[in-house]
Motif scaffolding. Structure first.
Motif, mmCIF file in Angstrom:
data_model
loop_
_atom_site.group_PDB
_atom_site.id
_atom_site.type_symbol
_atom_site.label_atom_id
_atom_site.label_comp_id
_atom_site.label_asym_id
_atom_site.label_seq_id
_atom_site.Cartn_x
_atom_site.Cartn_y
_atom_site.Cartn_z
ATOM 1 N N UNK A 280 38.279 46.060 41.772
ATOM 2 C CA UNK A 280 37.613 47.170 41.308
ATOM 3 C C UNK A 280 35.962 46.605 41.646
ATOM 4 N N UNK B 245 55.525 38.294 30.029
ATOM 5 C CA UNK B 245 54.253 38.087 29.307
ATOM 6 C C UNK B 245 53.249 38.751 29.419
ATOM 7 N N UNK B 246 53.047 39.721 30.490
ATOM 8 C CA UNK B 246 52.008 40.650 30.564
ATOM 9 C C UNK B 246 52.216 41.761 29.589
ATOM 10 N N UNK C 51 45.351 44.395 27.353
ATOM 11 C CA UNK C 51 44.670 43.950 28.485
ATOM 12 C C UNK C 51 45.104 44.693 29.918
ATOM 13 N N UNK C 52 46.408 44.944 29.821
ATOM 14 C CA UNK C 52 46.948 45.574 30.991
ATOM 15 C C UNK C 52 46.363 46.853 31.023
ATOM 16 N N UNK D 258 50.881 38.620 45.691
ATOM 17 C CA UNK D 258 49.844 39.597 45.335
ATOM 18 C C UNK D 258 48.571 39.400 45.959
ATOM 19 N N UNK E 145 42.319 39.203 39.598
ATOM 20 C CA UNK E 145 42.342 39.932 40.949
ATOM 21 C C UNK E 145 42.065 41.429 40.941
ATOM 22 N N UNK E 146 42.675 42.062 39.619
ATOM 23 C CA UNK E 146 42.487 43.429 39.510
ATOM 24 C C UNK E 146 40.891 43.706 39.247
ATOM 25 N N UNK E 147 40.291 42.683 38.401
ATOM 26 C CA UNK E 147 38.789 43.286 38.492
ATOM 27 C C UNK E 147 38.126 42.787 39.738
ATOM 28 N N UNK F 115 34.541 55.817 40.542
ATOM 29 C CA UNK F 115 32.941 55.436 40.808
ATOM 30 C C UNK F 115 32.746 55.121 42.411
ATOM 31 N N UNK G 25 40.193 50.334 34.201
ATOM 32 C CA UNK G 25 39.087 50.037 34.918
ATOM 33 C C UNK G 25 39.427 50.243 36.262
ATOM 34 N N UNK G 26 40.679 50.140 36.877
ATOM 35 C CA UNK G 26 40.845 50.385 38.090
ATOM 36 C C UNK G 26 40.636 51.941 38.537
ATOM 37 N N UNK H 277 46.534 41.684 48.057
ATOM 38 C CA UNK H 277 45.347 42.683 47.867
ATOM 39 C C UNK H 277 44.069 42.019 48.267
ATOM 40 N N UNK I 137 45.974 37.371 37.283
ATOM 41 C CA UNK I 137 46.140 38.830 37.748
ATOM 42 C C UNK I 137 44.931 39.601 37.267
ATOM 43 N N UNK I 138 44.641 39.320 36.199
ATOM 44 C CA UNK I 138 43.632 40.412 35.709
ATOM 45 C C UNK I 138 42.445 40.063 36.568
ATOM 46 N N UNK J 28 42.948 47.029 32.071
ATOM 47 C CA UNK J 28 42.641 46.763 33.613
ATOM 48 C C UNK J 28 43.009 47.955 34.362
ATOM 49 N N UNK K 156 48.776 35.064 34.338
ATOM 50 C CA UNK K 156 48.569 36.515 33.826
ATOM 51 C C UNK K 156 46.976 36.760 33.806
ATOM 52 N N UNK L 193 52.574 31.042 31.101
ATOM 53 C CA UNK L 193 52.473 31.914 31.976
ATOM 54 C C UNK L 193 50.868 32.457 31.862
ATOM 55 N N UNK L 194 50.167 32.318 30.935
ATOM 56 C CA UNK L 194 49.059 32.883 30.593
ATOM 57 C C UNK L 194 47.994 32.653 31.469
ATOM 58 N N UNK M 181 33.667 48.984 44.240
ATOM 59 C CA UNK M 181 32.288 49.581 43.839
ATOM 60 C C UNK M 181 31.011 48.978 44.621
ATOM 61 N N UNK N 85 38.697 53.871 36.976
ATOM 62 C CA UNK N 85 37.159 54.186 36.925
ATOM 63 C C UNK N 85 36.643 53.880 37.960
ATOM 64 N N UNK N 86 36.864 52.525 38.542
ATOM 65 C CA UNK N 86 36.311 51.745 39.727
ATOM 66 C C UNK N 86 36.629 52.895 40.890
ATOM 67 N N UNK O 278 52.611 39.960 25.721
ATOM 68 C CA UNK O 278 51.288 39.140 25.099
ATOM 69 C C UNK O 278 50.099 39.932 25.340
ATOM 70 N N UNK O 279 49.992 40.586 26.618
ATOM 71 C CA UNK O 279 48.746 40.933 27.014
ATOM 72 C C UNK O 279 48.679 42.495 27.201
#
Lengths: 659, 139, 372
Positions: B71, C337-338, C345-346, C119, B66-68, C359, C352-353, C123, B63-64, C349, B60, B56-57, B75, C355-356, C341-342
């Motif tokens: 943002x 997994x999020x 990063x979560x 998602x 999409x998040x970025x 901003x 970052x959200x 989004x 997903x990041x 993120x 994942x 699933x990497x 902006x 701050x965005x 393993x990550x």
């Protein structure tokens, strides 16, 4: 005696202090117009000290010394250089024997009166303080030169007077002709100075001593000649070269006429009375060296006589009053060189005395002539061309009489001071003509000297008649006035010009007695004494020459105006040769200045090539950058496009061609 | 069977189309949308790899992404609003002032074609006033 | 790979060129352009790409529901993407982008990522597009404007983009073109299952000298046999790269499956075809065929017996023979997994959200005009 020794160092120190004070006054807002005061004061004090020293010397044979002792620790140390094999030490030792004392008297006395004259002459000119500071500095350097006890200190003073001459000739530095003349003076005398310093060091080398003191070098003169039969005369010739440069003889005289660009008191002080006589003083001081080499003496005399003739020839036709006087100075110093060059064949005491006596009287009458012409220039609103004015005796009476006094002395009219000194020189030359070696040469020189005396009288009175007789004409803006600050020095020096000669020498022998008691001259003469009888036939001959010259001038310029122009038209070649100074300046330019300029131009070319080459290489990054400037046009999409193209190219290469 | 290279090809096509849109269009909004299109292509690649590697990497990471992207959208749109306020236009070619001094401004030589003629607004007679009636001939 | 690179395939380049022309034609420009030509060429390009995907990478793509859905969603995505970048109206571009997102989400679904589908739709097509539309509304331009009616260097941009695309597709083809492997597999399995081996494969009978096995050189292979062996070798090279490396394997060639196939080929080359043992030949051919198939399948995710699933599950799950599958409980698996393993990063993120958000509000807030 110690107190007089202290006076000795005051003589150069006081004008130096005056220079510093004048400079400070010049920099201070309220005192600018009083800058002359310290200089006048210190010049007067210095003169007083010189008189005191002379009085002290008159009574004894020993010279007055300062800081001179056989013990090195008592001396004032200047520097010493030790290279292992050779050692040279120079000390600050002043010594005034009678020769130096005479020179001091002349320098300080005339210097003082010229300073007083300058107060009136330079009033209101910008840089008033600068003038006085440099004149005072000049007096300090000249007295140092005269008082030095070793060659190195002499050279220090030598350079100092050269510097002051440069600064004062270029006093009006914004005038291009003045700054050019100053540069010319400095560079031409510099040529002579190179010879002098090489000669000095050669003498020191040959003497093998540890210092350049006069005593040490002169005491081994004969030894040096025996050991170095070629190098010793060469060294003497080099010293002569220095004297020739400073005293404006052939071939280095070209700076003196141009140096008339400076203010007239400067011309009077430096280029008539004192600085240009430093060469004569040097030769007189080095008489022990020259006496043992008759060939070099003959060279000295020949140079002197030739210069005298040449300068007199040029002075015959000049229109600028100051130029006439400048060439006259060159000519008279030629006489002095002739006199010094007779030492050896003639009795050295006589020869040296003749030269120094003429120096003494020349200082007076030339100074008074220059100052009178300065007064004329001041009245005529800075016009000094004789064609622009005439008949000035009616408006400038004092100047007229003082100029006449000086002219009579310069022409060598009997009973005036110039007559006696010129006569003594002719006598020395005649005596040298009887010598065993080079006798006939000296007789030829005698003839030349006599002819020059005639010409001297002629051009002097030509100038006199053209300036003060005839119709009264004045140029625009002329404003005849004679302030007392200017007339007083004129009168004093005029009296000196008239009477200094007859009082000092022919009947009383005060001068020669004073001078010849100098142990220096005694040693040179090696026992011979000068005889003091008056040579009547010689006096008659020289008087005749002078009077004939005056008569011709009177005829051409007073009784028959216009006669001179007719003669000039009748004989154009010698006239124009004389008017154009025998084209010597042009010849020098062609021979020396233009090749140097050519060399400088070639060097400039090489430098330009190298510089441009370096600049070209330096511009390569600049042009390379400019080639890429178009790509920075500020558009984001353009930048992104460039990136994408590059990436696509790279990837394409890898996909297609890489394994 | 549909396998990884098929999805990768589609992802590559989307990415390159987005790239062309980013480079070619001058409207700031459309430029940004093209950038988002590029991100979609990349997300498709990630998810394809995730499926075909069995972990699933990739998802994942998507997903990041999409998040970025969210943002970034926020902006960027704020900045576009500010830029619009400055120049009253969304044209990106107007912002050239960071060019080298000595390089000329890039302008458009050809004029725009004229837009559609504005239809004149309908003019109504003022309220309360009876309109002028034409006299009709009643036959 | 030690062989020279394949020449460029026109199956890739032709659709790319056509697509480039279409896009360039369709980009907004001051000259009047008719839409029809652009659309026509574009559709042709699309068809070409579809053909490439169908036939260019494999010999046979099964017509399954998956394939239909895949081609449908992909086609829609590409069409809407082109619409988006060539439309003069930014609002229409935004709507086209929304449709692109929906199509891509369909593809996500095909790829067993339901959570991502949801998602992304929420989004992207929900929040981001709406924000875009708001901004378009706030920054409207009336009348014709440079921004909408002109393109910046359309030819060069299109060229750059499509050259890049060509590079990608050619690279893709170079790596994933398994048609030769498919043919090799078919060949080998045909040989394995044949009732009678074609005598052209077998070398002429030679005396089987038991004492001299391996000493004297065997009789040479027939042409067909040589060609067969070369083809098998080439296919093995092609497919070797897909074999995953275990933690202990340093070199690709050390992987067990690759070794098996390699040995089988060597046996066939050295002794199989020459000693005319039909049983051996067929069994080895079967080995080759199976091995190649499984290696090819690894490209698609077919696992080995001792494959391990490395993830943050905390336990190692061996998977036996079945193709790898993602867990059906997608959301919880993604969540696990999020956060297993990550985690860093979560958190980043999230920051970052935040701050965005701050901003964006700070930048776009209305400002008072400074007093002049």
């Amino acid at each position: 005696m110690s107190d007089f020794g202290a006076l000795l160092w005051l003589i150069p120190a006081l004008p130096l202090l005056g220079a510093v004070l004048a400079a400070l006054f010049g920099a201070t807002r309220g005192l600018k117009d009083w800058a002359h005061a310290p200089v006048v004061l210190t010049a007067a004090l210095s003169c007083a000290c010189a008189i005191a020293v002379a009085a002290r010397l008159a009574g004894s044979t020993d010279p007055v010394t300062f800081a001179k002792s056989s013990n090195p620790d008592d001396r004032l140390h200047w520097f010493s250089v030790d290279s292992g094999t050779a050692r040279l030490a120079a000390d600050f030792v002043l010594s005034a024997d009678h020769l130096a004392g005479t020179m001091l008297l002349a320098v300080t006395f005339i210097g003082f009166w010229i300073v007083v004259f300058s107060v009136g002459y330079m009033k209101g000119s910008p840089g008033f303080a600068r003038y006085f500071a440099i004149v005072s500095l000049f007096l300090a350097s000249m007295t140092l030169l005269v008082l030095a006890d070793n060659f190195l200190l002499l050279f220090a003073g030598w350079e100092g007077v050269g510097l002051c001459s440069y600064l004062l000739v270029g006093y009006w530095h914004h005038k291009p002709s003045a700054s050019d003349a100053a540069r010319k003076a400095f560079l031409v005398t510099r040529l002579g100075d190179v010879g002098l310093i090489v000669g000095m060091f050669l003498l020191w080398l040959m003497a093998g001593r540890e210092s350049m003191d006069y005593d040490e070098i002169f005491s081994v003169a004969a030894q040096m000649l025996a050991d170095h039969p070629v190098m010793f005369p060469a060294a003497c010739l080099l010293v002569l070269c220095g004297a020739v440069g400073k005293s404006a003889q052939i071939p280095l005289y070209v700076w003196l006429p141009d140096a008339m660009e400076g203010p007239t008191p400067v011309s009077a002080l430096i280029h008539a009375a004192t600085m240009v006589t430093a060469g004569v003083y040097l030769l007189a001081r080095c008489a022990p060296l020259f006496v043992v080499v008759p060939g070099v003496q003959l060279t000295v005399a020949t140079i002197g006589a030739a210069t005298a003739l040449l300068a007199a020839f040029i002075a015959l036709t000049q229109h600028d009053l100051k130029r006439v006087l400048a060439y006259s100075t060159v000519s008279q110093i030629g006489f002095m060189f002739l006199a010094v060059g007779c030492a050896g064949p003639a009795v050295p005491a006589l020869a040296v005395t003749a030269a120094i006596f003429h120096l003494f009287t020349h200082a007076f009458f030339k100074a008074v002539l220059f100052l009178s012409s300065g007064s004329v220039m001041h009245a005529m609103h800075d016009v000094i061309d004789m064609r622009e004015f005439g008949g000035l005796r009616k408006v400038l009476p004092v100047t007229h009489w003082t100029f006449l006094a000086g002219a009579l002395a310069l022409a060598g009219i009997p009973l005036f001071s110039g007559f006696w000194s010129k006569d003594m020189i002719l006598e020395a030359t005649l005596e040298a003509g009887h010598a065993a070696r080079f006798g006939s040469a000296y007789l030829v020189l005698f003839g030349i000297a006599l002819a020059t005396a005639l010409m001297t009288a002629f051009y002097t009175f030509r100038a006199y008649y053209r300036t003060f007789w005839g119709e009264l004409r004045m140029p625009e803006g002329a404003h005849p006035n004679e302030p007392w600050v200017m007339t007083l020095p004129l009168i004093v020096l005029g009296v000196g010009a008239v009477f200094a000669g007859i009082l000092a020498e022919p009947f009383t022998h005060w001068f020669s007695n004073f001078l010849t008691t100098s142990p220096h001259l005694v040693r040179v003469s090696s026992g011979q004494t000068m005889d003091h009888h008056l040579n009547w036939p010689l006096m008659l001959a020289s008087s005749a020459a002078a009077l004939i010259g005056v008569g011709i001038a009177h005829y051409l310029y007073k009784s028959r105006p216009g006669a001179a122009e007719k003669i000039a038209e009748a004989a154009p070649t010698p006239y124009y040769l004389s008017l154009n100074k025998l084209y010597v300046d042009e010849i020098y330019t062609l021979l020396f200045v233009q090749p140097l300029e050519l060399l400088a131009g070639m060097c400039r070319l090489v430098e330009a090539v190298v510089y441009d080459l370096a600049r070209l290489i330096a511009m390569v990054p600049y042009y390379a950058g400019r080639g890429f400037r178009w790509a920075q046009n500020g558009l984001v999409q353009f930048y992104a496009l460039a990136m994408v193209l590059m990436v696509a190219g790279l990837l394409g290469y890898f996909v297609l061609f890489a394994k | 069977m549909i396998s990884v290279p098929h999805y990768l090809a589609v992802g590559a096509i989307l990415f390159c189309l987005g790239l062309v849109g980013f480079l070619a269009r001058r409207n700031l909004i459309v430029m940004f949308l093209s950038a988002e299109l590029m991100l979609q292509g990349v997300a498709l690649n990630f998810v394809a790899f995730s499926r075909y590697h069995g972990n699933l990497h990739g998802q994942v990471f998507t997903l990041f992404v999409i998040a970025v992207a969210a943002c970034e959208a926020g902006i960027a749109l704020a900045l576009f609003l500010m830029l619009y306020r400055r120049k009253r236009s969304l044209d990106v070619s107007l912002w050239q002032s960071l060019r080298e001094p000595g390089v000329d401004e890039t302008t458009d030589p050809e004029p725009l074609p004229p837009g559609p003629k504005e239809e004149p607004l309908p003019r109504l007679p003022p309220a309360g006033v009876e309109p002028v009636r034409e006299e009709r001939q009643y036959v | 790979m030690a062989e020279s690179p394949d020449p460029l395939s026109w199956t890739v380049l032709l659709p790319v060129v056509a697509g480039g022309l279409a896009v360039w034609y369709l980009l907004p420009s001051t000259q009047r352009r008719s839409l029809q030509y652009g659309i026509l060429i574009g559709l042709l390009a699309l068809a070409g790409v579809a053909g490439f995907l169908l036939r260019g990478l494999e010999d046979h793509v099964s017509q399954t529901v998956e394939a239909v859905l895949f081609f449908g969603f992909s086609g829609l995505a590409i069409v809407f993407a082109v619409l988006m970048i060539t439309n003069r109206n930014p609002a229409r571009s935004a709507l086209a982008f929304a449709m692109v997102v929906l199509s891509t989400c369909g593809l996500f679904l095909l790829l067993a990522a339901p959570f991502l589908t949801a998602a992304t739709v929420v989004i992207y097509a929900g929040a981001i597009i709406v924000t875009f539309l708001f901004v378009i509304m706030l920054s409207q331009q009336e009348g014709p404007s440079n921004a909408n009616l002109r393109s910046r260097e359309p030819a060069l941009s299109t060229a750059a983009g499509f050259v890049l695309l060509a590079t990608f597709l050619v690279g893709l083809q170079r790596v994933y073109d398994f048609r030769s492997v498919d043919r090799a597999i078919a060949h080998a399995s045909a040989l394995a299952r044949a009732d009678k081996i074609d005598p052209d494969y077998l070398s002429p009978a030679g005396a089987l000298d038991v004492d001299n096995v391996g000493k004297h050189p065997p009789p040479p292979l027939t042409d067909k046999a040589r060609a067969f062996v070369d083809e098998m070798r080439a296919a093995l090279d092609r497919v070797k790269v897909a074999a995953p490396r275990g933690p202990d394997d340093r070199r690709l060639t050390d992987h067990r499956l690759v070794q098996d196939v390699e040995n089988a080929i060597k046996f066939l080359e050295v002794s199989g075809f020459t000693y005319r043992d039909e049983q051996d030949v067929q069994s080895n051919a079967q080995t080759i065929s199976d091995g190649l198939l499984r290696l090819k399948g690894m490209r698609d995710g077919a696992p080995q017996a001792d494959d391990v699933l490395l993830s943050g599950y905390g336990r190692v799950e061996p998977i036996n023979g079945a193709p790898r599958q993602l867990p059906a409980a997608n959301v919880s698996a993604v969540g696990r997994t999020l956060f297993a393993d990550h985690l860093v990063a979560v958190e980043l993120a999230g920051t970052l959200l935040l701050i965005a958000t701050v901003g964006a509000i700070a930048i776009a807030g209305t400002r008072r005009e400074r007093p002049a």
